[in-house]
Structure formats: structure tokens, C-alpha cells
Design an enzyme around this catalytic site. Sequence first.
Site, PDB file in Angstrom:
ATOM      1  N   THR A  65     -30.748 -78.677 -27.066  1.00  0.00           N
ATOM      2  CA  THR A  65     -29.622 -79.443 -26.935  1.00  0.00           C
ATOM      3  C   THR A  65     -28.621 -79.172 -27.890  1.00  0.00           C
ATOM      4  O   THR A  65     -28.780 -78.269 -28.982  1.00  0.00           O
ATOM      5  CB  THR A  65     -29.710 -81.008 -26.945  1.00  0.00           C
ATOM      6  OG1 THR A  65     -30.365 -81.295 -28.323  1.00  0.00           O
ATOM      7  CG2 THR A  65     -30.981 -81.291 -26.029  1.00  0.00           C
ATOM      8  N   ASP A  66     -27.281 -79.808 -27.635  1.00  0.00           N
ATOM      9  CA  ASP A  66     -26.311 -79.352 -28.897  1.00  0.00           C
ATOM     10  C   ASP A  66     -26.667 -80.111 -30.077  1.00  0.00           C
ATOM     11  O   ASP A  66     -26.399 -79.305 -31.307  1.00  0.00           O
ATOM     12  CB  ASP A  66     -25.071 -80.020 -28.500  1.00  0.00           C
ATOM     13  CG  ASP A  66     -24.209 -79.131 -27.225  1.00  0.00           C
ATOM     14  OD1 ASP A  66     -24.821 -78.180 -27.149  1.00  0.00           O
ATOM     15  OD2 ASP A  66     -23.350 -79.686 -26.424  1.00  0.00           O
ATOM     16  N   CYS A  67     -27.564 -81.303 -30.057  1.00  0.00           N
ATOM     17  CA  CYS A  67     -27.799 -81.652 -31.220  1.00  0.00           C
ATOM     18  C   CYS A  67     -29.290 -81.420 -31.872  1.00  0.00           C
ATOM     19  O   CYS A  67     -29.549 -81.451 -32.710  1.00  0.00           O
ATOM     20  CB  CYS A  67     -27.972 -83.251 -31.007  1.00  0.00           C
ATOM     21  SG  CYS A  67     -28.806 -83.796 -29.541  1.00  0.00           S
ATOM     22  N   TYR A  68     -30.211 -80.715 -30.879  1.00  0.00           N
ATOM     23  CA  TYR A  68     -31.303 -80.252 -31.202  1.00  0.00           C
ATOM     24  C   TYR A  68     -31.290 -78.917 -30.637  1.00  0.00           C
ATOM     25  O   TYR A  68     -32.180 -78.357 -29.744  1.00  0.00           O
ATOM     26  CB  TYR A  68     -32.493 -80.901 -30.615  1.00  0.00           C
ATOM     27  CG  TYR A  68     -32.737 -82.548 -31.254  1.00  0.00           C
ATOM     28  CD1 TYR A  68     -33.066 -82.471 -32.457  1.00  0.00           C
ATOM     29  CD2 TYR A  68     -32.340 -83.539 -30.289  1.00  0.00           C
ATOM     30  CE1 TYR A  68     -33.322 -83.811 -32.908  1.00  0.00           C
ATOM     31  CE2 TYR A  68     -32.558 -84.812 -30.814  1.00  0.00           C
ATOM     32  CZ  TYR A  68     -32.654 -84.867 -32.214  1.00  0.00           C
ATOM     33  OH  TYR A  68     -32.947 -86.228 -32.781  1.00  0.00           O
ATOM     34  N   PRO A  69     -30.722 -77.717 -31.569  1.00  0.00           N
ATOM     35  CA  PRO A  69     -30.714 -76.401 -31.056  1.00  0.00           C
ATOM     36  C   PRO A  69     -32.024 -75.361 -30.911  1.00  0.00           C
ATOM     37  O   PRO A  69     -31.827 -74.434 -30.218  1.00  0.00           O
ATOM     38  CB  PRO A  69     -29.546 -76.010 -31.779  1.00  0.00           C
ATOM     39  CG  PRO A  69     -29.614 -76.610 -32.985  1.00  0.00           C
ATOM     40  CD  PRO A  69     -30.163 -77.951 -32.725  1.00  0.00           C
TER      41      PRO A  69
END
Lengths: 131, 493
Positions: free
Chosen positions: B131-135
Site C-alpha cells: 500500500t502507499d503506507c506499507y510499500p
Amino acid sequence: MTIINITIPLGLIQQIEDYSRIVNDILKHDVSLNILKFSTSSGGINILLDLPEEKIKEITESLKSNDVQINRKGRISYDQEKCLFCGACISLCPTEALRYKDDDSIEFSEGDCIGCLLCVDACPTNAIMED
Amino acid sequence: MIITTKTYQEINRKIKSKDAIVVTAEEMIKIVEENGSKVAAEEIDVVTTGTFGPMCSSGAFLNFGHSDPPIKFEHLWLNEVHAYHGNAAVDCYIGVTRMADKRPFEYGGGNVIEELVAGKPIRLRGISNTTDCYPLGEIDTYFTIDDLNQSILCNPRNAYQRYVCAVNSTDRTLYTYMGKLLPNFGNAHYAGSGCLNPLTNDPDYETIGIGTRIFLGGGIGYVMGEGTQHNPKNRFGTLFLKGDLKQMRSEYLKGVNYEQYGTSMFCGVGIPIPILNEGLAKKTAIKDKDIITDIVDYGTPRRDRPTIRKTNYEELKSGLIEINGKKIKCSSLSSLYHARQIAKELKEWIEDGKFFLNPPAETLPIETDFKPMKQVSELKFVKDLKRGAVICYEDCDIDIVAEKIVQKNTNHIVITDRDQYLKGIVTSFDVTKAVAKKKTILKDIITKRVITTTDNEPADVAARKMRKHEISALPVIDDKNKVVGIITSEELM
């Protein structure tokens, strides 16, 4: 009565006559015996026989002469370090080779083991292994 | 009316000054027998209990801290055992019956927890959708218990008040969560430590409840409340337990595997019972012979297995039980030796002034029901799916069998005598083989040891029999061994 553990190795019986020969040889001794367990494995047919003490010697000689294996006692190893002292093996042991001590820990008496191997796959920690 | 003779505060004061009188539940029996419950209630402050056995409903929450760049697991594995991820990014739950992907039935979540507590390095492998927060998409690393933020043992169902004794009436060996059960009532297994069992000593849940401080896995744990399937009306109470793995010892958390069942974990639990009144003195003096349970036939593959008869823990611990007039060997799946050790160790902790007792925030429910699963689809039985068997008599020629196979377009011919009693089965492949080997006598090609089913067997149980024995049909027989039909893999698909 004494229990012995024999194996009819894979390939020994080719014809029905091979069976007859082995059985007839035993019958010569005029003995009543109990078959406690009959199982098959990759090595052949495994049989637990319950025999009168005084006939053991002649019967085993007769079996040996027909190439039936008489298994030595104690075909398992017991690792007390791994043992949790549950009793998953105790009820399976036909001779009390695996037994509770007074403090409910467990001991293995190799001399009493007839090598039936019933306990091996019952141990949840692999403390009992086939030798 | 119960007259309170002691309070928690009084008992804790005595513990602090190392004056508390603590005995194990086994020792309490003799004390009450010799001095009576009134004197025992005055003299004894705490009774300790213990149990050490396979507790499948166990597992642990772990938190790894964040990687750089951060990852939100979609799937993760600890030593190749799939852990559950459905919480925040780097939390997971590892359950003890989850088996390793590559070594199922040998290694599982229980082994991972044991090794973790023993300080061994554990491999962590995880994948993410990113995700954008967990790349971060993948991770493969090692950790030990010291590297974790939290490692919390969290067991939804432990320490059954009592358990049944399992036997097997069928003609084949069964491999169950109650261990290896020999055919024809060849042996019996039970579980639990009887008079040492925690809930057995507080059967009305007066002192054990939410927040009770306990011995768990060699460290300190707490009761979170009733366990799942808590069944107080039938005296099958259970406990939901938690504790900090970092304080625990691997000798009391042991990963195990049961042949053809799978993995689990032995978990050591000990609970102190404060003797607040005479009633508790009496209850903690319970004897094995007064703890009644059922001998149950695990040969019936149904939820409601038939009870053979009642028994008690004295008979079970004797090593022999009688069934149908025959003595059979009986042994425990849990360890009485270690249950006793746990009760003794907890006793020492209290005597040494290191462990205090606390009243529960709330006691356990005493009215909960244990309901069966709601199933929306109707259970199908063999009788609903079977068809008429194509039958040949045992004395007919192979030619006739071959003719029937063609005529009736079937692969399975059931062989009976003239009275429809089952004698064997012949498949189209057997006939083909007979032709190839120039055999003409039916007797020589019959499979005589036939795996069968009955009208009232659930279809899924019949299907499992076929899979297990790698066959594609089962003759259906009645209780007299007469053929009443056949069921094949076609009907079950």
C-alpha cells in the site's frame, strides 16, 4: 505363555505350498498358540505369537529352518529426555515394557519389549523410535 | 449459608509473611479425611492444582515491530507454519494445530511456540499486497523472542474440568486427537489429571474467574474468562487463558504431533484455590473416584458418539477398565507426573511469598449452553444416494460377470451368496486382469475383504472411506451383512 515376534520376509512365500510347509512344521509340535497380531509392512508379514514357554525353543528352531525371521527383543529406542510422561504409548504396549513408575513417570524395560512397534507412531514427541 | 472464614487479604498477608499453609489438591484429600473439612478450612490457606496435557485451542499473539520500509502482512509463515494475519500490519496469531506447509503432521504451531520460548531463532517469511503506507512486498528474516515487542500466549480453550475416555469399537485402528485407538476395544485413553484438575477443585466457580492469577507455561498467566465451549451444566467447564511468553519455560509448552491427526501443544496450567470457607475445603478434597466421566466410542464418526458406560478417574488411573466383561489397558494422554510437578511448583511460589492470590473481577458463567453447529444444508446419508447393486453369485463364471458389467454399464459387481450375504466385490479392471492372465475362476479374482458402508452413514464419511482406501465404490450392507445397495464415487460427486 511367552510372546514372540516373527516376520515372514517379503518374497519367502511364492506358492501356497510354502505356507503349508511352514504351518505343517509348527503343527508337528502339537501346540496351541495364539496369534496376537498379524500385520503387513514393506518388509513382509509381521506376526505376534503367544506360545507356551516350554515350546519356544523348538518352535523358533522350526521357524528359523524355514527362513522365518525371529525378531530380537527390543526393536525400539526410548528417549526419556523427550518423553513428556503422558501415557499415549502405555495402553498400546502388550507386555508392560513401557510402564508407569510409582511417581507416574515412565520407564522402558528393553528386556520386556517384544518389538511389536505398536507404540512407535503413538508417541506425540517422537521419544520412541524404531531402532 | 456459606460462612466466610477467610478473605483474600488475610491469605495474602500470610503469603507475604511466608506463613501461608499451602497444599496440593492431592495432599488436601488426606488432610480433610483425617481432620474434617472444618479444621482443614481453618488451617489450610491455599490448595494448588495442576494439569499438563495436549491443549489444541492454544496459540500466541506476536508483534514484530515495523520493518523498513514498512510491510502490512497479507500472509506470513513462522518456520513454514502459516500464521494468521487479520489484524494490524505486523501483528499475528500462531495457532498450535496449524501444520507446517512442507512437513504437515510432523511440525506445527506448537513446535514454533516451544522453540520461540526456548530462545531459538524463528524464520519469518511474509508477503504483502503493498500500500502507499506499507510499500514493502516481501520479507524473509529471523527473530528470537527477545526481538519481539509482545509475545502473548492466548488460549481460547484450556484446562477442561474433566474429559471423556475414548475407545474404538470398529475393526480398524483409529488415529484420533485421543491418540491411537486399537480396534475391538483394544485399549482406552483419557485426559486430565482428575483430582488435580483446576476446575474440578472449584466446580461451582467460586474463586476462578476473570483476572485470576495462575501458573501458565511455567510463568504467570491470567484467566481471561470462560473458555470456548464452556459447558458448566455438564461439568465440562473450560478456561480462556493468557500469559506473557517471555516469562514462560519451554518445558511447560511442548509442541507435539499425533499420527494422522496433526499437531498440538502440551500446556502446563496450575491454579491456586483460596480456602475461603469450609465448602471450598470440602470441594478441594475431591477424590478421583468421585469424578465421573463417560467412556465414549470414537468408532462412530458422528458428533454424538455413543457412551459405553460411566467411569471415574480412579478406575481410569488404575490402568485397566472393563468393557463387555473384558479388562482393557487404559492410559492418559496428559501427564499426571507433570501435573503434580506444576501443583508443587505453584505451592512453592506461594510458600516463598512470590505469588499472591486475587479475587476474580467476575466469576465464570454457570448457565452457558454448549450448542452444536448450525448447518443450513441437510445432512445426506448413504441411503439417500445409494443405488441398487449389480450382483453376481459367488459360484458363477467370470463370463457372466463380464456380461453384467457390459449389460448394466457398471464397473462394480457385488458378489454374494444365494441369500444376499456379502462375499466380495469384483471390478471391471479385475475382469480385464483375469483375461490378461487367463484366469477363468471367479473365486480367484474376488476381493474378499471389502470396505463397506451402511444406510445411516453420512455420505461424507463414506466418501472419506473411498479416498482413504483409494477405491471408487462401497457396497451398502445391513446389520446382518446382507447387501442392500451400492454407493460409488459418481453418486457422491
